[in-house]
Design an enzyme around this catalytic site. Structure first.
Site, PDB file in Angstrom:
ATOM      1  N   GLY A  79      48.646  42.019  35.206  1.00  0.00           N
ATOM      2  CA  GLY A  79      48.339  40.887  36.088  1.00  0.00           C
ATOM      3  C   GLY A  79      49.272  40.696  37.262  1.00  0.00           C
ATOM      4  O   GLY A  79      49.179  39.692  37.969  1.00  0.00           O
ATOM      5  N   GLU A 122      50.862  45.947  30.700  1.00  0.00           N
ATOM      6  CA  GLU A 122      49.565  46.584  30.952  1.00  0.00           C
ATOM      7  C   GLU A 122      49.104  46.438  32.386  1.00  0.00           C
ATOM      8  O   GLU A 122      48.058  45.850  32.650  1.00  0.00           O
ATOM      9  CB  GLU A 122      48.516  45.860  30.097  1.00  0.00           C
ATOM     10  CG  GLU A 122      48.069  46.591  28.905  1.00  0.00           C
ATOM     11  CD  GLU A 122      47.276  45.652  28.001  1.00  0.00           C
ATOM     12  OE1 GLU A 122      47.100  46.037  26.849  1.00  0.00           O
ATOM     13  OE2 GLU A 122      46.871  44.563  28.432  1.00  0.00           O
ATOM     14  N   PRO A 123      49.850  46.938  33.331  1.00  0.00           N
ATOM     15  CA  PRO A 123      49.449  46.766  34.718  1.00  0.00           C
ATOM     16  C   PRO A 123      48.298  47.706  35.109  1.00  0.00           C
ATOM     17  O   PRO A 123      48.251  48.847  34.669  1.00  0.00           O
ATOM     18  CB  PRO A 123      50.707  47.130  35.491  1.00  0.00           C
ATOM     19  CG  PRO A 123      51.446  48.064  34.584  1.00  0.00           C
ATOM     20  CD  PRO A 123      51.117  47.662  33.177  1.00  0.00           C
ATOM     21  N   GLY A 124      47.385  47.223  35.910  1.00  0.00           N
ATOM     22  CA  GLY A 124      46.328  48.063  36.456  1.00  0.00           C
ATOM     23  C   GLY A 124      46.459  48.088  37.967  1.00  0.00           C
ATOM     24  O   GLY A 124      46.813  49.094  38.577  1.00  0.00           O
ATOM     25  N   ARG A 125      46.218  46.905  38.557  1.00  0.00           N
ATOM     26  CA  ARG A 125      46.234  46.770  40.004  1.00  0.00           C
ATOM     27  C   ARG A 125      47.539  47.258  40.634  1.00  0.00           C
ATOM     28  O   ARG A 125      47.543  47.916  41.661  1.00  0.00           O
ATOM     29  CB  ARG A 125      46.049  45.280  40.340  1.00  0.00           C
ATOM     30  CG  ARG A 125      45.784  44.971  41.791  1.00  0.00           C
ATOM     31  CD  ARG A 125      45.854  43.456  42.027  1.00  0.00           C
ATOM     32  NE  ARG A 125      45.143  42.676  41.052  1.00  0.00           N
ATOM     33  CZ  ARG A 125      43.883  42.238  41.186  1.00  0.00           C
ATOM     34  NH1 ARG A 125      43.220  42.500  42.282  1.00  0.00           N
ATOM     35  NH2 ARG A 125      43.312  41.517  40.231  1.00  0.00           N
ATOM     36  N   ARG A 178      34.626  42.751  46.023  1.00  0.00           N
ATOM     37  CA  ARG A 178      35.677  41.752  45.777  1.00  0.00           C
ATOM     38  C   ARG A 178      35.658  40.587  46.757  1.00  0.00           C
ATOM     39  O   ARG A 178      36.116  39.506  46.435  1.00  0.00           O
ATOM     40  CB  ARG A 178      37.062  42.412  45.723  1.00  0.00           C
ATOM     41  CG  ARG A 178      37.175  43.414  44.563  1.00  0.00           C
ATOM     42  CD  ARG A 178      38.598  43.867  44.283  1.00  0.00           C
ATOM     43  NE  ARG A 178      39.402  42.806  43.730  1.00  0.00           N
ATOM     44  CZ  ARG A 178      40.279  42.102  44.407  1.00  0.00           C
ATOM     45  NH1 ARG A 178      40.489  42.369  45.683  1.00  0.00           N
ATOM     46  NH2 ARG A 178      40.944  41.138  43.828  1.00  0.00           N
ATOM     47  N   TYR A 198      35.350  37.177  44.925  1.00  0.00           N
ATOM     48  CA  TYR A 198      36.591  36.368  44.869  1.00  0.00           C
ATOM     49  C   TYR A 198      37.118  35.957  46.241  1.00  0.00           C
ATOM     50  O   TYR A 198      38.242  35.494  46.355  1.00  0.00           O
ATOM     51  CB  TYR A 198      37.737  37.138  44.187  1.00  0.00           C
ATOM     52  CG  TYR A 198      37.362  38.015  43.020  1.00  0.00           C
ATOM     53  CD1 TYR A 198      36.938  37.472  41.817  1.00  0.00           C
ATOM     54  CD2 TYR A 198      37.486  39.401  43.114  1.00  0.00           C
ATOM     55  CE1 TYR A 198      36.622  38.291  40.742  1.00  0.00           C
ATOM     56  CE2 TYR A 198      37.175  40.223  42.045  1.00  0.00           C
ATOM     57  CZ  TYR A 198      36.736  39.665  40.860  1.00  0.00           C
ATOM     58  OH  TYR A 198      36.436  40.481  39.802  1.00  0.00           O
ATOM     59  N   CYS A 215      20.796  44.510  51.474  1.00  0.00           N
ATOM     60  CA  CYS A 215      19.868  43.442  51.851  1.00  0.00           C
ATOM     61  C   CYS A 215      20.330  42.156  51.190  1.00  0.00           C
ATOM     62  O   CYS A 215      19.753  41.702  50.191  1.00  0.00           O
ATOM     63  CB  CYS A 215      18.476  43.790  51.384  1.00  0.00           C
ATOM     64  SG  CYS A 215      17.915  45.289  52.149  1.00  0.00           S
ATOM     65  N   TYR A 239      39.949  48.099  41.358  1.00  0.00           N
ATOM     66  CA  TYR A 239      38.747  47.272  41.229  1.00  0.00           C
ATOM     67  C   TYR A 239      37.779  47.450  42.399  1.00  0.00           C
ATOM     68  O   TYR A 239      37.101  46.511  42.796  1.00  0.00           O
ATOM     69  CB  TYR A 239      39.128  45.798  41.043  1.00  0.00           C
ATOM     70  CG  TYR A 239      40.029  45.573  39.848  1.00  0.00           C
ATOM     71  CD1 TYR A 239      39.561  45.798  38.559  1.00  0.00           C
ATOM     72  CD2 TYR A 239      41.365  45.178  40.004  1.00  0.00           C
ATOM     73  CE1 TYR A 239      40.388  45.619  37.453  1.00  0.00           C
ATOM     74  CE2 TYR A 239      42.202  45.004  38.909  1.00  0.00           C
ATOM     75  CZ  TYR A 239      41.703  45.232  37.640  1.00  0.00           C
ATOM     76  OH  TYR A 239      42.521  45.059  36.559  1.00  0.00           O
TER      77      TYR A 239
END
Ligand code: LLP
Length: 430
Positions: free
Chosen positions: A247, A289-292, A329, A333, A360, A389
Site C-alpha cells: 500500500g 507486500e508492495p505492488g505499486r 484508473r 479513481y 464509446c 494496475y
C-alpha cells in the site's frame, strides 16, 4: 520528470536508455513500456531495507495484481522476493514462469474450492485465509490430499488509511478478512488450532493502497501485535509470521509526496521491536507486500494522437488510440497522471488538454486539465507511471485488443507480452 524517464539528444522522451518514439515505431501504439532496471532497483531497495530493519528475518512479497505476466515473476524471483497471488490465474502464471511455489502467498476473499485445491496440490507456501468457511474448505482439501496447509489469517485491524474509498481495506466495514472488534478473528484461531490439516503460521493485514501517511502502518502493526499477544494468552500459541501488507504510495505527479521507503521501514520496525519488547513477545518473521511501489513508476504508456478537437470556451479533447481499456484508473479513481508528447519532450508544456480514449463512453478519459506540449495528429503521447494496475486491469471493452508490454534494459528492448490480435479476441467464441 522522475528518474525513470529523461529527454535524449533527439529531444525525445527516453525510458531505460531507449527512445520512446523509436519504440512506438517498432512495436506500434498503444504500447506499455517497462524499465527492467527500475523494477529491479525498486525490489532491491525494498529488500535491502527490510533485511536491515528486521535483521534478515523477513521477506518482501511482490503483490502481483499490480502487474502480472511471466516476465515479472522471473524478475522478482531473480531479486529474491516472494509473491502474493490472488487468483488461480495469477498462481498459474507464476508457476508457468517457474516461480517457486513455496515462496507464494495466496490471497483473496472468496477463493474457490478449485483454486484452493490447486494451491494445495502445487504446494503453495502459504494461504491467507479470509473467513471461517474458507478455513473449513481448505482444511478438508488439505486432509484429502494428505497435506498440512500453512495459513495466515487476514485480519481487519480497524484502521482508516486516508485513501480513496475503493482502495481502503483495513476498516471494519470491508469485505476482506476477520474483524477484531467482533471477536471473529479470535474465533478463527479457536477453530484452526483444532484442525489437524491446518498449520497457522501467522496473521496478515493490508490497510489500503496508495497511502502516504506512515502513522496508519504503525498503528496497524501495533494492533496486530496486541492481537498476537491475545492469541498467545488464550491459546498458548505464538504466531510466527506477521505480514503487514503493502500500500505504499508512489509519486504520479509533482503533487504527490510519498515518504521515503526508509522512513516507513524505520518507523514501523521501531513499533514492532518496541511492542514485542513490551509484550515480551518474540519478534515474528515480517513480510511486506508492495505492488505499486515495485512496478508503478517503472512503466509508461505510449499512444498516437488522433483527433484534436477544441470546443471554444470549454476544452480541447486530444483523442488517443487507447483509453479506459488500457488505463481505467482515471474513470475509477480520478487518478492523476503526468502526460508528455514524447516527440516534443524538449518543448515547453504550453497546452492544456483533456486526453480522451476511443471507447464509446463519455467518461473514457485518461486525464483532464493535463498540461502537455501543443498536440498534433500523429504525435506520440506518453502517460507516465502506468506500470501498476494498468496492464493488469485492462479490458477488451469495445473489443479493443490488449496492448503489448515491452521491457527495456539499458537501451535494449524485448517483448514481454505480445499484442492481442483480432484472432485472439474471438478465440473463445463458439
Ligand atoms: N496486499 C494485499 C492483500 C492487497 O490487497 C494489495 C492491493 C497489495 C498487497 C498491494 O498494494 P499496493 O502496494 O500495490 O498498493 N486497483 C487499485 C489498487 C487496488 C489494490 C488492491 N490490493 C489502483 O489502481 O489503485
Amino acid at each position: 520528470m522522475d528518474n525513470v524517464v529523461s529527454v535524449n539528444s533527439n529531444g525525445h522522451l527516453s525510458i531505460g536508455g531507449a527512445d520512446t518514439v523509436a519504440l512506438a515505431q517498432k512495436y506500434g501504439t498503444p504500447l506499455y513500456v517497462m524499465d527492467e532496471n527500475a523494477i529491479r532497483a525498486n525490489c532491491r531497495a525494498l529488500k535491502t531495507s527490510l533485511d536491515a530493519h528486521y535483521k534478515q528475518n523477513g521477506l518482501v512479497l511482490y503483490a502481483s495484481k499490480a502487474f502480472c505476466c511471466k516476465a515479472i515473476y522471473r524478475i522478482i524471483n531473480d531479486e529474491g522476493l516472494g509473491a502474493d497471488v490472488v487468483s488461480g490465474g495469477e498462481l498459474y502464471t507464476a508457476l508457468a514462469a517457474g516461480f517457486p511455489a513455496e515462496k507464494i502467498y495466496f490471497h483473496g476473499n472468496n477463493k474457490t474450492a478449485a483454486e484452493l485445491a490447486m494451491a494445495v496440490e502445487k504446494n503453495v507456501g502459504h494461504i491467507v485465509v479470509d473467513n471461517i468457511g474458507e478455513l473449513e474448505l481448505l482444511s478438508g482439501i488439505a486432509k484429502a490430499n494428505g497435506k498440512t496447509a500453512n495459513v495466515l489469517f487476514r485480519i481487519k485491524p480497524g484502521i482508516d488509511a486516508h485513501t480513496h474509498n475503493f482502495i481502503m481495506t483495513g476498516q471494519i466495514d470491508s469485505k476482506f478478512g476477520f474483524a477484531l472488534e467482533t471477536g471473529e478473528a479470535m474465533q478463527a484461531f479457536d477453530a484452526a488450532l483444532a484442525l489437524p490439516a491446518i498449520h497457522v503460521a501467522g496473521i496478515h493485514c493490508h490497510i489500503g493502497s496508495q497511502i502516504f501517511d506512515i502513522d496508519p502502518f504503525c498503528k496497524a502493526a501495533e494492533v496486530m501485535l496486541d492481537f498476537a499477544e491475545a492469541v498467545r494468552k488464550k491459546h498458548g500459541y505464538t504466531v510466527e509470521q506477521l505480514n503487514l501488507g503493502g500500500g505504499f504510495g508512489i509519486r504520479y505527479t509533482s503533487a504527490d509526496d510519498p515518504k521515503a521507503l526508509e522512513s516507513y521501514m524505520e518507523a514501523v520496525s521501531k513499533v514492532v521491536y518496541s511492542k514485542c519488547a513490551a509484550l515480551d513477545f518474540p519478534v515474528p518473521y515480517i513480510c511486506i507486500e508492495p505492488g505499486r511501489s515495485i512496478v508503478g513508476d517503472a512503466g509508461l504508456t505510449l499512444y498516437t494522437v488522433g483527433g484534436v478537437k477544441t470546443i471554444p470556451n470549454h476544452r480541447t479533447y486530444v483523442s488517443v488510440d487507447g483509453g479506459m481499456t488500457d488505463n481505467p484508473r482515471y474513470i475509477l479513481y480520478q487518478s492523476a497522471y503526468e502526460a508528455i508528447i514524447a516527440n516534443k519532450a524538449d518543448k515547453p508544456k504550453d497546452f492544456v488538454a483533456t486526453i480522451a480514449g476511443r471507447c464509446c463512453e463519455s467518461g473514457d478519459l485518461i486525464q483532464e486539465n493535463a498540461p502537455i506540449q501543443t498536440p498534433e495528429a500523429g504525435d506520440i503521447l506518453a502517460v507516465l507511471s502506468t506500470g501498476a494496475y494498468n496492464y493488469s486491469m485492462a479490458s477488451n471493452y469495445n473489443r479493443v485488443p490488449r496492448l503489448p508490454v515491452v521491457m527495456v534494459n539499458n537501451g535494449l528492448d524485448t517483448l514481454a507480452v505480445r499484442r492481442e490480435s483480432y484472432e485472439d479476441l474471438i478465440r473463445n467464441d463458439v
